[in-house]
Write an enzyme that holds these catalytic residues in place. Structure first.
Site, mmCIF file in Angstrom:
data_model
loop_
_atom_site.group_PDB
_atom_site.id
_atom_site.type_symbol
_atom_site.label_atom_id
_atom_site.label_comp_id
_atom_site.label_asym_id
_atom_site.label_seq_id
_atom_site.Cartn_x
_atom_site.Cartn_y
_atom_site.Cartn_z
ATOM 1 C CD GLU A 110 132.140 51.058 -47.376
ATOM 2 O OE1 GLU A 110 131.700 49.903 -47.480
ATOM 3 O OE2 GLU A 110 131.575 51.954 -46.733
ATOM 4 C CG HIS A 226 132.895 47.878 -38.232
ATOM 5 N ND1 HIS A 226 133.869 48.836 -38.068
ATOM 6 C CD2 HIS A 226 132.391 48.057 -39.463
ATOM 7 C CE1 HIS A 226 133.917 49.573 -39.167
ATOM 8 N NE2 HIS A 226 133.042 49.126 -40.030
ATOM 9 N NE ARG A 272 133.625 46.066 -42.619
ATOM 10 C CZ ARG A 272 132.382 46.429 -42.788
ATOM 11 N NH1 ARG A 272 131.409 45.649 -42.363
ATOM 12 N NH2 ARG A 272 132.081 47.558 -43.363
ATOM 13 C CG HIS A 333 129.252 45.745 -38.117
ATOM 14 N ND1 HIS A 333 128.520 46.858 -37.748
ATOM 15 C CD2 HIS A 333 129.415 45.826 -39.463
ATOM 16 C CE1 HIS A 333 128.273 47.583 -38.826
ATOM 17 N NE2 HIS A 333 128.778 46.972 -39.878
ATOM 18 N NE ARG A 368 128.456 43.068 -43.854
ATOM 19 C CZ ARG A 368 128.234 44.374 -43.684
ATOM 20 N NH1 ARG A 368 127.349 44.995 -44.428
ATOM 21 N NH2 ARG A 368 128.871 45.048 -42.758
HETATM 22 C C1 LIG Z 1 125.861 50.898 -37.393
HETATM 23 C C2 LIG Z 1 125.679 50.063 -38.620
HETATM 24 C C3 LIG Z 1 126.198 50.488 -39.838
HETATM 25 C C4 LIG Z 1 126.039 49.712 -40.987
HETATM 26 N N1 LIG Z 1 126.505 50.187 -42.189
HETATM 27 C C5 LIG Z 1 126.233 49.496 -43.318
HETATM 28 C C6 LIG Z 1 126.564 50.029 -44.590
HETATM 29 O O1 LIG Z 1 127.100 51.111 -44.698
HETATM 30 N N2 LIG Z 1 126.258 49.290 -45.693
HETATM 31 C C7 LIG Z 1 125.643 48.071 -45.613
HETATM 32 O O2 LIG Z 1 125.385 47.449 -46.663
HETATM 33 N N3 LIG Z 1 125.310 47.559 -44.406
HETATM 34 C C8 LIG Z 1 125.565 48.239 -43.271
HETATM 35 N N4 LIG Z 1 125.199 47.713 -42.068
HETATM 36 C C9 LIG Z 1 124.470 46.452 -42.031
HETATM 37 C C10 LIG Z 1 123.040 46.702 -42.503
HETATM 38 O O3 LIG Z 1 122.588 47.918 -41.978
HETATM 39 C C11 LIG Z 1 122.107 45.592 -42.049
HETATM 40 O O4 LIG Z 1 122.645 44.337 -42.328
HETATM 41 C C12 LIG Z 1 120.774 45.706 -42.773
HETATM 42 O O5 LIG Z 1 120.261 47.015 -42.661
HETATM 43 C C13 LIG Z 1 119.787 44.721 -42.188
HETATM 44 O O6 LIG Z 1 118.523 44.968 -42.736
HETATM 45 P P1 LIG Z 1 117.321 44.074 -42.302
HETATM 46 O O7 LIG Z 1 116.133 44.606 -43.001
HETATM 47 O O8 LIG Z 1 117.675 42.652 -42.500
HETATM 48 O O9 LIG Z 1 117.206 44.286 -40.720
HETATM 49 P P2 LIG Z 1 117.060 45.626 -39.855
HETATM 50 O O10 LIG Z 1 117.240 46.829 -40.672
HETATM 51 O O11 LIG Z 1 117.907 45.486 -38.652
HETATM 52 O O12 LIG Z 1 115.536 45.569 -39.388
HETATM 53 C C14 LIG Z 1 115.115 44.628 -38.443
HETATM 54 C C15 LIG Z 1 113.665 44.882 -38.091
HETATM 55 O O13 LIG Z 1 113.163 43.766 -37.369
HETATM 56 C C16 LIG Z 1 112.446 44.216 -36.240
HETATM 57 N N5 LIG Z 1 112.452 43.151 -35.237
HETATM 58 C C17 LIG Z 1 113.504 42.522 -34.677
HETATM 59 N N6 LIG Z 1 113.067 41.582 -33.813
HETATM 60 C C18 LIG Z 1 111.723 41.635 -33.833
HETATM 61 C C19 LIG Z 1 110.683 40.936 -33.145
HETATM 62 N N7 LIG Z 1 110.940 39.977 -32.239
HETATM 63 N N8 LIG Z 1 109.389 41.262 -33.402
HETATM 64 C C20 LIG Z 1 109.087 42.240 -34.290
HETATM 65 N N9 LIG Z 1 110.023 42.934 -34.963
HETATM 66 C C21 LIG Z 1 111.324 42.635 -34.734
HETATM 67 C C22 LIG Z 1 113.154 45.480 -35.829
HETATM 68 O O14 LIG Z 1 112.293 46.243 -35.008
HETATM 69 C C23 LIG Z 1 113.428 46.096 -37.210
HETATM 70 O O15 LIG Z 1 112.277 46.754 -37.662
HETATM 71 C C24 LIG Z 1 125.368 48.475 -40.902
HETATM 72 C C25 LIG Z 1 124.861 48.041 -39.671
HETATM 73 C C26 LIG Z 1 125.005 48.819 -38.543
HETATM 74 C C27 LIG Z 1 124.437 48.341 -37.230
#
Ligand SMILES: Cc1cc2nc3c(=O)[nH]c(=O)nc-3n(C[C@H](O)[C@H](O)[C@H](O)COP(=O)(O)OP(=O)(O)OC[C@H]3O[C@@H](n4cnc5c(N)ncnc54)[C@H](O)[C@@H]3O)c2cc1C
Length: 503
Positions: A110, A226, A272, A333, A368
C-alpha cells in the site's frame, strides 16, 4: 450488577482489551449500534505487519515515522511495529484466516510502504475477519458480556468513582454503570464531516465525552482524508481501498489525463494527504465533482477475485470496475488525534483508559501509514487491557452496587444521537482538506453555539487546534502557512481547563 470493567466500543480495540480483562473480573462491552457496526467491520485493505521474508520491523518503523511527518511518538511506533508480529500470530491462533499464497501468508503493498507487508483476508474483508475472530474469542470467555444498542452519553467521574451513563435504546431507559476501570474504544470521528468513509457510529463520542470529563485531547487537528471514496449521487461514500492503487489502479481527471505524476514522484502511491490534495486541485481545475480511479487495464476477472466486496458494491451502483473507471473524491477517513494516552492507554483522568482510533498515543504523528490502525487496535487494545487490570487492583475496595436506573436520573439529551445539520457542512468546508485562519475562525464562531452536541464539540476542537497550528504538516494543510515549522514539531494538547498548548 455493575461490572468490574466497562469497555465502551466493540471494534478491534475494545474486543482485544476485553479478552485481556476477562481473567481479572466481569467485563461489560457496550456498543451503540449492533455489535458489528464499527469501522473495524468495514476495514478492507488489510493490516500492516513486518512478517514477510524481505521485511524487518525497522523498515516498518521507518515508513511509519516518515508518514507521520516528524510528529510520531517514536516509542509508540517502536511498540507498534515490535509487538505487531506476535499480535498477528495470536490472531491466527485464535482462528483468523488471512489470505495465503500456497501455505505462505500473502502480502500486498500500500502507499508509502517500502515492502509488501499488508496482510488481508477474504480479499478485501480484513477488518471483518479480525473483528469476527476477536468477538468469538471474547464471547467464549465466561466473564465477558455484551450489550448492543447501548450508547454511552457521558462519563461519570464523581467522588473518585468511574463509570458511564448508558442509554439502552430497546428498553428506552437510561442507567448509570460504574466499574473499577473504563475503556473508551469508541473509534473515529469521520461523521463530523459531510463526506466520510466512516459508518454512522463514528461521531467522535469518545473524544467529546472525555473532553467534558476533563481529559486531555491530543493532535485532534490531524484528520486523514482518504483520497478515493466512491462519488456517485445517492450512494454512500464507500471506500475504494488504497490496495487498488497498490495493484495498479490509476487516477485520471475529467480529461482522461493521468495526473499524479505532476504532483509526486510516487504518483498514485504518494502519501494519502498528497493524493487527496492533488485530487482536490484537479477537481477545482476542471470544475468537476470528482476524478476517476481506473483499473480497466488489468485482466478481466482480476478485480472481482482480488476485491470482491469493492467489485460487488460498485456494481450495485451501476459501475463494473473491470470495464469502467470509477468516479472518486476524497472523504474524511481516520483521526490521528484523540484522547491523549500513554502507551498503556492511560488518559489524564484516573482509571479512564482509551485505545484504538479514539486514542492518541502519537503513534501516527501527523499522518497515519495505511493499514497501521487495525494493528494499533490489537496492540494498544491489549496493552490497555493489561494496564486496566493493574488499575483495578488499586480500586479493589470499589463497591459493586446495583446500577442506577432511569427515573432516578435526569434524562441526558443523548448528545451522540444527533449531528446538527450545520456541523458537517462547516467542518467539511472550513476544517477540511485545505484550511486557513479565516475559515477556521469562522468555524469556531459558527460551531460554538452547538458545542453541547458531540459532533459540534469535536469539530470545534479540530478548528481550535488547527487554528493554533500555524504550519502545514502531514494531513493538516494551511494555505496561509504552507510550510512545516520545526518549532511546531510538537503535539497539540487541549482540555476543558486549559487552552491549546504544544508539548
Ligand atoms: C471504510 C474503512 C476502511 C478502513 N480500512 C482500513 C484498513 O484496511 N486497514 C486499517 O488498518 N485500518 C482501516 N481503517 C481504519 C480502521 O478500520 C479503524 O481505525 C479501526 O477499525 C478502529 O477500531 P476501533 O476499535 O478503535 O473502533 P471501531 O472499530 O470504529 O469501533 C467503535 C465502537 O465504538 C462504539 N461506539 C461509538 N460511540 C459509542 C457510544 N457513544 N456508546 C457506545 N458505543 C459507542 C461503536 O458502536 C463501535 O462498536 C478503515 C476505516 C474505514 C471506515
Amino acid at each position: 450488577m455493575n461490572p468490574d470493567f466497562l469497555v465502551i466500543g466493540a471494534g478491534v480495540a475494545g474486543l482485544r482489551a476485553a479478552i485481556e480483562l476477562a481473567g481479572a473480573g466481569q467485563v461489560l462491552v457496550v456498543a451503540k449500534d449492533s455489535l458489528r457496526e464499527s469501522s473495524s467491520e468495514y476495514a478492507q485493505g488489510g493490516i500492516a505487519v513486518a512478517l514477510s521474508d524481505d521485511d524487518e520491523v525497522e523498515l516498518h518503523e521507518q515508513d511509519t515515522l516518515y508518514a507521520g511527518d516528524g510528529l510520531c511518538n517514536p516509542t509508540a511506533v517502536r511498540t507498534l511495529v515490535e509487538e505487531g508480529p506476535a499480535a498477528i500470530q495470536e490472531l491466527i491462533e485464535w482462528g483468523a484466516e488471512f489470505d495465503r499464497e500456497g501455505a505462505k501468508l500473502a502480502f500486498t503493498r500500500e502507499a508509502a510502504h517500502s515492502r509488501n507487508r499488508i496482510l488481508h483476508a477474504h480479499g478485501d474483508s480484513t477488518g471483518r475477519e479480525i473483528a469476527r475472530t476477536l468477538y468469538h474469542k471474547a464471547a467464549s470467555l465466561p466473564n465477558v458480556t455484551f450489550r448492543s444498542y447501548a450508547a454511552t452519553t457521558d462519563l461519570l467521574l464523581d467522588d473518585g468513582a468511574v463509570g458511564a451513563l448508558l442509554y439502552d435504546a430497546a428498553a428506552q431507559r437510561e442507567e448509570a454503570v460504574h466499574a473499577r476501570a473504563v475503556l473508551l474504544a469508541t473509534g473515529g470521528l469521520g461523521c463530523v464531516f459531510l463526506n466520510t468513509t466512516n459508518p454512522d457510529v463514528a461521531t467522535g463520542d469518545g473524544v467529546a465525552m472525555a473532553y467534558r470529563a476533563g481529559a486531555e485531547i491530543g493532535d485532534i487537528e490531524f484528520v486523514q482524508f482518504h483520497p478515493t471514496a466512491l462519488h456517485v449521487e445517492g450512494a454512500p461514500r464507500f471506500l475504494l481501498s488504497e490496495a487498488l492503487r497498490g495493484e495498479g489502479a490509476q487516477l485520471r481527471n475529467q480529461d482522461g489525463e493521468r495526473f499524479m505524476e505532476r504532483y509526486h514522484p510516487m504518483k498514485e502511491l504518494a502519501p494519502r494527504d498528497v493524493v487527496a490534495r492533488a485530487i482536490v486541485s484537479e477537481m477545482n481545475r476542471t470544475s468537476a465533482p470528482h476524478v476517476f480511479l481506473d483499473l480497466t487495464h488489468r485482466e478481466r476477472g482480476f478485480a472481482r477475485g482480488r476485491f470482491p466486496r469493492i467489485y460487488e458494491t460498485c456494481l450495485r451502483y451501476g459501475i463494473d470496475i473491470e470495464r469502467q473507471a470509477v468516479p472518486v473524491a476524497p472523504a474524511a477517513h481516520y483521526a490521528m488525534g484523540g484522547v491523549w494516552t500513554d502507551l498503556d492507554g492511560r488518559t489524564s483522568v484516573e482509571r479512564l483508559f482509551a485505545a484504538g482510533e479514539v486514542a492518541c498515543t502519537g503513534v501516527h504523528g501527523a499522518n497515519r501509514l495505511a493499514s497501521n490502525s487495525l494493528l494499533e487496535g490489537v496492540v494498544f487494545g491489549a496493552r490497555a487491557g493489561r494496564a486496566m487490570r493493574e488499575a483495578a487492583d488499586l480500586a479493589a475496595n470499589y463497591d459493586r452496587e446495583e446500577p442506577m436506573e432511569s427515573g432516578r436520573l435526569t434524562p441526558a439529551d443523548r448528545r451522540q444521537k444527533t449531528i446538527g445539520c450545520p456541523t458537517q457542512r462547516i467542518a467539511w468546508d472550513k476544517c477540511g482538506i485545505v484550511r486557513d485562519a479565516a475559515g477556521l475562525r469562522e468555524a469556531c464562531l459558527q460551531l460554538e453555539p452547538h458545542a453541547h452536541e458531540n459532533a459540534a464539540q469535536v469539530a470545534l476542537l479540530i478548528a481550535r487546534c488547527a487554528l493554533a497550528r500555524e504550519e502545514s504538516r502531514g494531513a493538516h494543510f494551511r494555505t496561509d502557512y504552507p510550510e512545516k515549522r520545526s518549532e511546531l514539531a510538537r503535539h497539540s494538547v487541549v482540555s476543558k481547563d486549559a487552552d491549546v498548548a504544544f508539548r
